[in-house]
Design an enzyme around this catalytic site. Structure first.
Site, PDB file in Angstrom:
ATOM      1  N   LYS A   1      43.782  29.605  45.486  1.00 23.60           N
ATOM      2  CA  LYS A   1      44.613  30.756  45.783  1.00 23.60           C
ATOM      3  C   LYS A   1      46.091  30.398  45.599  1.00 23.60           C
ATOM      4  O   LYS A   1      46.581  29.401  46.139  1.00 23.60           O
ATOM      5  CB  LYS A   1      44.374  31.233  47.218  1.00 23.60           C
ATOM      6  CG  LYS A   1      42.996  31.829  47.442  1.00 23.60           C
ATOM      7  CD  LYS A   1      42.818  33.156  46.725  1.00 23.60           C
ATOM      8  CE  LYS A   1      41.527  33.845  47.123  1.00 23.60           C
ATOM      9  NZ  LYS A   1      41.357  35.152  46.462  1.00 23.60           N
TER      10      LYS A   1
ATOM     11  N   LYS B   1      33.117  43.342  42.635  1.00 25.49           N
ATOM     12  CA  LYS B   1      32.827  43.146  44.051  1.00 25.49           C
ATOM     13  C   LYS B   1      32.151  44.399  44.566  1.00 25.49           C
ATOM     14  O   LYS B   1      32.619  45.516  44.318  1.00 25.49           O
ATOM     15  CB  LYS B   1      34.100  42.854  44.837  1.00 25.49           C
ATOM     16  CG  LYS B   1      34.730  41.515  44.491  1.00 25.49           C
ATOM     17  CD  LYS B   1      36.006  41.280  45.267  1.00 25.49           C
ATOM     18  CE  LYS B   1      36.605  39.911  44.912  1.00 25.49           C
ATOM     19  NZ  LYS B   1      37.925  39.711  45.573  1.00 25.49           N
TER      20      LYS B   1
END
Length: 336
Positions: A151, A249
Site C-alpha cells: 500500500k 470486488k
C-alpha cells in the site's frame, strides 16, 4: 418462485493492528451478514460495502429493508440485479442466494456456476503503508507469501523508499503496489521508473476515481489495474484502453453473479482479471475464491488482518488460499 424469508445482522470485525492506505486507516470494519431461508434450506452472504462511496452498514441495512418484500418474493439472481443496485447489500443477498441454490441442488457453487473443480489459488498478502523499515519487517514475517501487495500513499519519495525496502527484504517475491487513488498524473513517470527498477509487476489504481482520462494515451511498461475506477459491469467499457487489469470486488459490483459477468466481459475487452476483497471474514472470501478460479491475479487475504475469523475458515498455505465447501455452499456447516 419460492417465497423466502430474509434476516440480517451487523457485526464489527476488529483488526489485529491499524491498517493504513491512502486517505484511510482501518481499525475495525462493520459487516452485514444476510441469511435467506426457504423453510428447508438456508444461504448466507457477508458484505462490507464500499467505504469510499458511503456504502456502509447503515446504508446497506436501509437498502435491505427497502427491498425486503421483493427479495422475499423469491427472485432469480438476475432479477435481483434490478431490485438492488450494485454494492454491499446486493452482494450479501446474491451470495446468500448462491448458497441457498447450492443447498437445494446438493451441488457446490462452482458447479452451479459452470466452472471446473477449484484449485488452490496464489494470493497476495498486503502490507499497509508505514515506515519503510516496518514494512520490510512485515514482508519478512510473510515468510510463506509468494506474492505481496504494498500500500502506497502518494508521497512519492517515501513510497519509493517503501518499495525498495520491501524488495530488499523479499527479493524472491512477486510485488505489486496499490496507490488507492493517491497519486497525480505528473507523478506517474518517476513512480513507474522506480517500480521498474524494483521489479514490481503491477500498479493498482494510482489516480483518483474521476481522473481516468489522464490515462488516455499513457503507455506504461508495468500493467495498471483499475479498482476504485471500475465499480460494476456498467463501468467496464470506460476501462478499455486505460487499464490493463480490472480488480473485481464483490462488494463493489454487487455479488458473485455480476462478478462472473464482469470477468467474462473484461476478457472480451482484452483486459486481465483480478479478484480483490474488502475487509471481511472467510464467509466473504469464499465467493471470491469461486470467482478467483477465472482470474489472473488473486487478492483474498482479508481474514489475515482480523483478530478472529469464522470457523471453519479459509486455509492459507505456501502462499495460496483454499476455501473448502464446508465454509460456504451446499456442504457448509458453520460453527461461528
Amino acid at each position: 418462485m419460492t417465497r423466502l424469508s430474509i434476516d440480517w445482522t451487523t457485526e464489527t470485525l476488529r483488526l489485529a493492528a491499524p491498517f493504513r492506505i491512502s486517505g484511510h486507516v482501518f481499525e475495525t470494519s462493520d459487516v452485514v451478514v444476510v441469511t435467506l431461508s426457504d423453510g428447508g434450506h438456508r444461504g448466507r452472504g457477508e458484505a462490507s460495502g464500499v467505504y469510499y462511496t458511503g456504502d456502509d452498514a447503515p446504508a446497506m441495512l436501509t437498502a435491505l429493508e427497502g427491498a425486503r418484500a421483493a427479495i422475499e418474493a423469491g427472485p432469480t439472481r438476475q432479477e435481483l440485479r434490478a431490485i438492488l443496485p450494485a454494492g454491499g447489500a446486493r452482494n450479501a443477498v446474491d451470495c446468500a442466494m448462491w448458497e441457498l441454490e447450492a443447498a437445494r441442488a446438493g451441488q457446490p457453487v462452482w458447479q452451479l456456476a459452470g466452472l471446473d473443480a477449484p484449485r488452490p489459488l496464489r494470493t497476495t498478502f498486503t502490507i499497509g503503508a508505514d515506515d519503510p523499515a516496518v514494512m520490510a519487517e512485515r514482508a519478512r514475517d510473510y515468510a510463506d507469501a509468494r506474492s505481496i501487495k504494498i500500500k502506497l500513499t502518494g508521497d512519492l519519495d517515501l513510497d519509493i523508499a517503501r518499495v525498495r525496502a520491501i524488495r530488499a527484504a523479499r527479493p524472491d517475491a512477486w510485488l505489486g503496489v496499490d496507490g488507492n487513488q493517491g497519486f497525480a498524473a505528473a507523478q506517474l513517470d518517476p513512480l513507474i521508473a522506480a517500480l521498474q527498477a524494483a521489479e514490481v509487476s503491477l500498479l493498482e489504481q494510482p489516480l483518483a476515481r474521476g481522473r481516468e482520462q489522464d490515462l488516455d494515451g499513457f503507455k506504461s511498461p508495468i500493467p495498471i489495474a483499475g479498482d476504485e475506477s471500475i465499480l460494476s459491469l456498467a463501468e467496464l467499457p470506460t476501462a478499455a484502453g486505460r487499464f490493463d487489469v480490472i480488480n473485481i470486488k464483490l462488494d463493489k459490483c454487487g455479488g458473485l453473479t455480476e462478478g462472473l459477468m464482469m470477468a467474462g466481459e473484461a476478457r472480451r475487452l482484452g483486459m486481465g482479471v483480478m479478484v480483490g476483497n474488502m475487509v471481511g471474514t472467510s464467509l466473504a472470501m469464499a465467493p471470491g475464491f469461486v470467482l478467483g478460479q477465472l482470474c489472473d491475479l488473486v487478492d483474498l487475504d482479508g481474514p489475515t488482518f482480523l483478530t478472529r475469523d469464522r470457523v471453519p475458515g479459509v486455509e492459507y498455505r505456501d502462499g495460496n488460499i483454499w476455501a473448502g465447501e464446508e465454509i460456504w455452499g451446499a456442504q457448509a456447516t458453520p460453527v461461528a
